[in-house]
Enzyme design. Structure first.
Site, PDB file in Angstrom:
ATOM      1  N   LYS B  93     -91.127 -13.054-158.605  1.00 58.09           N
ATOM      2  CA  LYS B  93     -90.312 -14.012-157.856  1.00 58.09           C
ATOM      3  C   LYS B  93     -89.523 -13.246-156.800  1.00 58.09           C
ATOM      4  CE  LYS B  93     -86.894 -17.673-158.968  1.00 58.09           C
ATOM      5  NZ  LYS B  93     -86.068 -18.226-160.066  1.00 58.09           N
ATOM      6  N   SER B 169     -86.423 -23.099-160.254  1.00 52.68           N
ATOM      7  CA  SER B 169     -86.651 -22.412-158.995  1.00 52.68           C
ATOM      8  C   SER B 169     -87.819 -21.421-159.027  1.00 52.68           C
ATOM      9  CB  SER B 169     -85.387 -21.658-158.591  1.00 52.68           C
ATOM     10  OG  SER B 169     -85.076 -20.668-159.550  1.00 52.68           O
ATOM     11  N   SER B 193     -84.632 -22.515-164.775  1.00 54.66           N
ATOM     12  CA  SER B 193     -85.494 -22.170-163.638  1.00 54.66           C
ATOM     13  C   SER B 193     -86.799 -21.469-163.995  1.00 54.66           C
ATOM     14  CB  SER B 193     -84.731 -21.305-162.636  1.00 54.66           C
ATOM     15  OG  SER B 193     -84.048 -22.117-161.726  1.00 54.66           O
TER      16      SER B 193
END
Lengths: 478, 528
Positions: B93, B169, B193
């Site tokens: 990420k 996210s 997330s």
């Protein structure tokens, strides 16, 4: 109208740890080129985290103990949020409502012999910010991050000081204490000890606190004294003219020796403090605390009092000998080795050893002249083995060679000559060489006895028993 | 079966056994990524570009990956063991710093930032033999549950239905793993997330205990809530990935020194004798009505409820004891408390992006420092960071912090107490992952309040610090995946893996990736 000054001092003390408070950069950047002593942590790069240097807690604990503050078993770091270019994270990691220690005080001796008790309102650990410099030529601002993350103790006094001199005395005593307990070099010129002064006036006898002004950027004890004197003067004139004192922040300009208004403080800034989530609470366990305070030293004022009471030293001597911890330790060791009257050791130390230290720029720890050797030299003089002058010369010789005084006296034949026969022979020689002076003496110029004595001492390399030489001269010149 | 379809455990085994080379594994994945991912997210890109592709990546670092794969193969050739992740391609990420690569946080304000250091979690995976494919997309600074807020468009899409969001996210991570673009991705979980996008994309998402994995190098959102964790297609891969990165770190004071167990060995123990709790407070959603401001309550949809109950039954059949009616009364306050705490921390964490040292600085004329700050931040931050800054500044102001921030901290303690009491009675809690499957792109974006209620059943774990795992639980009628979720006590990820793996085994073989994803590479081969 008679006014009384009400003064509180806010100090920032740079701790002399090896590394910074939250990273492994060196703590001290003195003389380093800008931005050469930095890393991702102290420059607040994305994603980095602070890790607490335990030595900072230890030094803070020593200072808190020296200020008689209540050490807290649990304390917390908080974020103090504000924007400034030299604050790379946009917040300063500090302690707010649960700091390392609560309360505390320091008793400061004043010139009239009284003690002023200065209370401590705040004592906490925090990180320093960087330095911003305005480059007037290019019109740009330059930022040096070297100082970011340098460990500080912020210490704030109550409004307990009553004059510029008292404020200066407090700072002098604080500086002495910081060095004494080994937590800071406390060099104001280098910013190790920084001070802001809050000053207000009130009528004598009142207990209220009037609006205060804050003096910033004062970086010597003399500057603090002068700036406060000027501010007291300004405020008293303002009161005389019926003007109101406003809560200004003033900047001390060292070059012009004047105070300049930086800003008016209408509202308190809101730093939106909250607990620093990146650090764990500081748990000062009983074991850790005991380990830190295990070798906690006798503090300078206590030692000063003991030197006066225990050794019978005059206040002047006691003050001078406790100016630095290493000097006072040296003194005590020499007294113990000597075994006689402490004042004798004090005299030798203050007159001769201090001069050696000042001339060489060394500390007592660096002297090859150990306290035991000093005691030996004093004993040699006392016993009449050597002259006082020989003894003083011996200080340097011992210090230069590291050899014991006895060894040098033996090797160089420095022992005093008391043998009548040996001195008498030299006296005869001197008188034979100076017929004119002998005639003059006999003609009434008895002051020439000094000249003859000097000649004898010279020929005997200063080793003659001077009294004996003089007596023989007088006898033979009759 | 193509190499890109293998699990991490299978890849590592084959590479260590010299059945395949790390380079072969990597090339298979790179080839597949070319086929399914489409153009990467770029600053100012068009969100509607290639609506039938996944768009998981922001930065694909193929050359760096090839060097790593070659190094792994050299180690193998020299008779050395590269480690438990030997040759496993992983994606990261883009909220983690990786040395020498762009680390953007999917924000314009960090678009030009190249990290000079590598996050501990990434570094440990690399030391275990992983090959880093590159950086995947996310909501800007992780602020969101859909990935629509990324400044790098097109944003990731849900591989099971590209008209739907992948969740967030860690949406790029979930989408990448679901689309077979690497068996493991590193995500972060501040309020769900990792687990929400895992549920939306039909993959396994683990939020470890707070402090189990170092946060060093993770660009912070809510520092007291953030947890790095893996997204994988199987529970065993999750255990493998966690084991390779967990543990104390001298660069993170909050990283726990608790020993790291052998999760893969623990996972074999199954669930016989485990007490698994169900709480009525996790079968309803509480929210504030936008018009009236009243606290409203409604049950989770029947399909979600059924998935959980079905899971409980399967585990009971394998010997777990199901304990019903565990009270978790403060669950409903999780989102409001999170709103306050995370925003106070976020606003502070965003202070450092000021246009002075790195990142975006306004190119406009500025008359003074204040306008440099204002313009750089106004132009550099997107909507979501700005909302968080405003809210965070407000609730931490001196005159409001008692009313909001300190109150939220008290709620947090109460939520923690719910868990403490529950875990005196049970070993794990079984809950729904999300109240609903993935919503359509554009469906609720902009309403950040509504969007965050999707995290209501997950955020409690962040408040309490306890670990949670979302595992795939089949599909809704719409064809979108569902997830079920387990909570466990601090540092008992082993229990999560046991429960998750048992559920996985009881559910039988499942469709690990959408058919179009599997077919995409072969069609590419036909074309080329």
């Amino acid at each position: 109208m008679e006014y009384e000054a009400v003064i509180g001092l806010e100090t920032h003390i740079q701790l002399n740890t090896a590394s910074k408070i939250f990273c492994s950069c060196k703590a001290d950047s003195w003389n380093a080129a800008p931005n050469t002593n930095i890393c991702p942590v102290c420059t607040g790069m994305p994603g980095v985290l602070p890790v607490l240097n335990r030595r900072v807690v230890e030094k803070g604990t020593l200072l808190a103990a020296a200020m008689h503050a209540d050490l807290q078993p649990v304390s917390f770091f908080d974020r103090k949020n504000y924007f400034y270019p030299d604050l790379p994270k946009g917040y300063q990691i500090s302690q707010y409502d649960r700091s390392l220690a609560k309360g505390g005080y320091m008793d400061v001796p004043q010139a009239d012999g009284t003690l002023r008790r200065v209370t401590i309102w705040k004592l906490h650990m925090e990180e320093d910010a960087g330095k911003t410099k305005n480059d007037l030529i290019s019109g740009s601002r330059r930022i040096d991050f070297n100082r970011c993350g340098v460990p500080l103790i912020e210490m704030v006094t109550g409004p307990d000081l009553r004059s510029a001199d008292e404020a200066a005395n407090y700072l002098t005593r604080l500086r002495q204490l910081l060095r004494w307990i080994g937590v800071s070099e406390a060099d104001m010129e280098k910013g190790h000890l920084r001070c802001d002064a809050n000053v207000s006036l009130r009528r004598k006898g009142e207990t209220i606190l009037n609006t205060k002004t804050e003096i910033k950027n004062v970086n010597s004890i003399e500057a603090v004294r002068t700036a406060i004197v000027k501010e007291i003067d300004r405020q008293s004139r303002a009161y005389e003219h019926g003007e109101r004192i406003e809560a200004w922040t003033l900047e001390w300009d060292e070059d012009s020796q004047t105070l300049k208004k930086m800003r008016s403080k209408e509202t308190e800034a809101d730093y939106r403090y909250f607990r620093e989530p990146d650090l764990l609470p500081v748990y000062l366990t009983d074991e850790w605390r005991a380990a830190i305070l295990q070798d906690f030293p006798e503090l300078p004022l206590a030692r000063r009092a003991r030197f006066m009471a225990g050794y019978g030293l005059p206040e002047y001597d006691a003050e001078l000998l406790t100016a630095e911890r290493s000097l006072s330790d040296y003194f005590e060791k020499a007294v113990q080795a000597y075994g006689g009257e402490a004042k004798r050791v004090s005299n030798w130390l203050m007159n001769d050893v201090l001069r050696m230290l000042n001339d060489s720029g060394k500390t007592t720890a660096q002297l090859a002249l150990t306290p035991a050797y000093l005691a030996d030299i004093i004993k040699l003089v006392e016993a009449g083995t050597i002259n006082t002058n020989t003894g003083k010369g011996l200080l340097e010789k011992v210090n230069a060679s590291g050899k014991s005084p006895e060894e040098i006296v033996r090797a160089e034949g420095l022992a005093k000559v008391s043998d009548d026969g040996a001195i008498r022979a030299v006296v005869e020689q001197v008188l034979a060489e100076s017929p004119g002076e002998v005639a003059a003496y006999r003609g009434g110029k008895v002051g020439l006895i000094g000249f003859f004595t000097g000649q004898v001492m010279k020929k005997m390399q200063g080793k003659a028993d001077a009294q004996k030489a003089r007596a023989l001269l007088e006898e033979m010149l009759r | 079966m193509e190499l890109f379809e293998l699990t991490a455990l299978e890849i590592a085994r084959k590479v260590r056994n010299r059945e395949v080379s790390a380079a072969q594994v990597l090339e298979s994945h790179l080839h597949h990524i070319t086929a399914v991912d489409g153009v990467p997210g770029t600053l100012g890109g068009d969100q509607n570009t290639e609506p039938d592709k996944v768009h998981a990546f922001i930065t694909l670092t193929a050359d760096r990956a090839r060097q790593q794969a070659a190094a792994i193969d050299a180690q193998i050739a020299a008779g050395q063991d590269p480690g438990p992740l030997a040759g496993v391609p992983v994606s990261i990420k883009d909220i983690f710093c990786v040395a020498g690569t762009a680390s953007t946080a999917a924000s314009k304000i960090l678009a030009n930032f190249t990290a000079p250091y590598t996050a501990t979690a990434v570094e440990r995976w690399e030391q275990a033999g992983a090959v880093v494919l590159g950086k995947v997309n996310l909501d800007e600074f992780t602020y969101g549950s859909s990935n629509e807020s990324s400044a790098f468009q097109p944003a990731p899409r849900n591989p099971w239905n590209t008209a739907h969001v992948p969740g967030g996210s860690s949406g790029g991570s979930a989408a990448a793993v679901a689309a077979l673009e690497g068996p493991i991705s590193l995500g972060t979980d501040t309020a769900g997330s990792i687990r929400l996008p895992a549920a939306y994309c039909g993959v396994v998402g683990l939020k470890p205990t707070y402090g189990r994995v170092s946060r060093y190098g993770l660009i912070a959102f809510g520092s007291s809530l953030d947890c790095p964790g893996p997204l994988t297609r199987t529970v065993a891969d999750s255990a493998l990935a966690l084991g390779a990165m967990a543990g104390a770190d001298s660069r993170d004071a909050t990283a726990a020194t608790v020993p790291v167990p052998n999760y893969l060995a623990e996972l074999e123990k199954d669930v016989r004798g485990l007490k698994i709790g169900l709480s009525p407070d996790y079968f309803r959603i509480t929210y504030f009505d936008a018009a009236s401001g009243d606290l409203m309550e409604q049950p989770v949809p029947a399909s979600v409820r059924q998935a959980v109950l079905d899971g409980a039954q399967k585990l009971a059949q394998r010997g777990a004891e199901i304990v019903e009616n565990i009270p978790m009364p403060h669950t409903k306050f999780g989102i409001p408390a999170y709103f306050v705490i995370s925003r106070v921390e976020a606003a502070s964490n965003l202070h450092r992006y000021d246009g002075v040292k790195y990142g975006y600085r306004t190119i406009g004329q500025v008359e003074d420092l204040r306008s440099l700050y204002r313009q750089s931040r106004a132009q550099g931050f997107g909507l979501q960071p700005k909302l968080r800054i405003l809210m965070g500044m407000y609730v931490s102001a001196a005159q409001y912090s008692e009313q909001y921030y300190n109150r939220a901290l008290r709620i947090r303690s109460l939520i923690r107490r719910d868990f403490d009491e529950a875990f005196q009675r049970v070993d794990t809690l079984l809950t729904p992952s999300t109240p609903a499957p993935a919503f359509a792109i554009g469906g609720i974006y902009g309403d950040s309040v509504l969007m965050q209620y999707a995290d209501q059943l997950l955020v409690t774990g962040n408040h309490a610090g306890v670990p949670g795992i979302s595992v795939p639980a089949g599909f809704e009628e719409s064809g979108l995946p569902l997830g079920i979720h387990f909570f466990a006590p601090d540092f008992r990820e082993d229990l999560l893996f046991r429960a998750g793996a048992a559920y996985e085994a009881a559910s039988g073989p499942r469709n690990l990736a959408p058919a179009w994803v599997r077919g995409a590479s072969s069609s590419l081969e036909v074309q080329s």
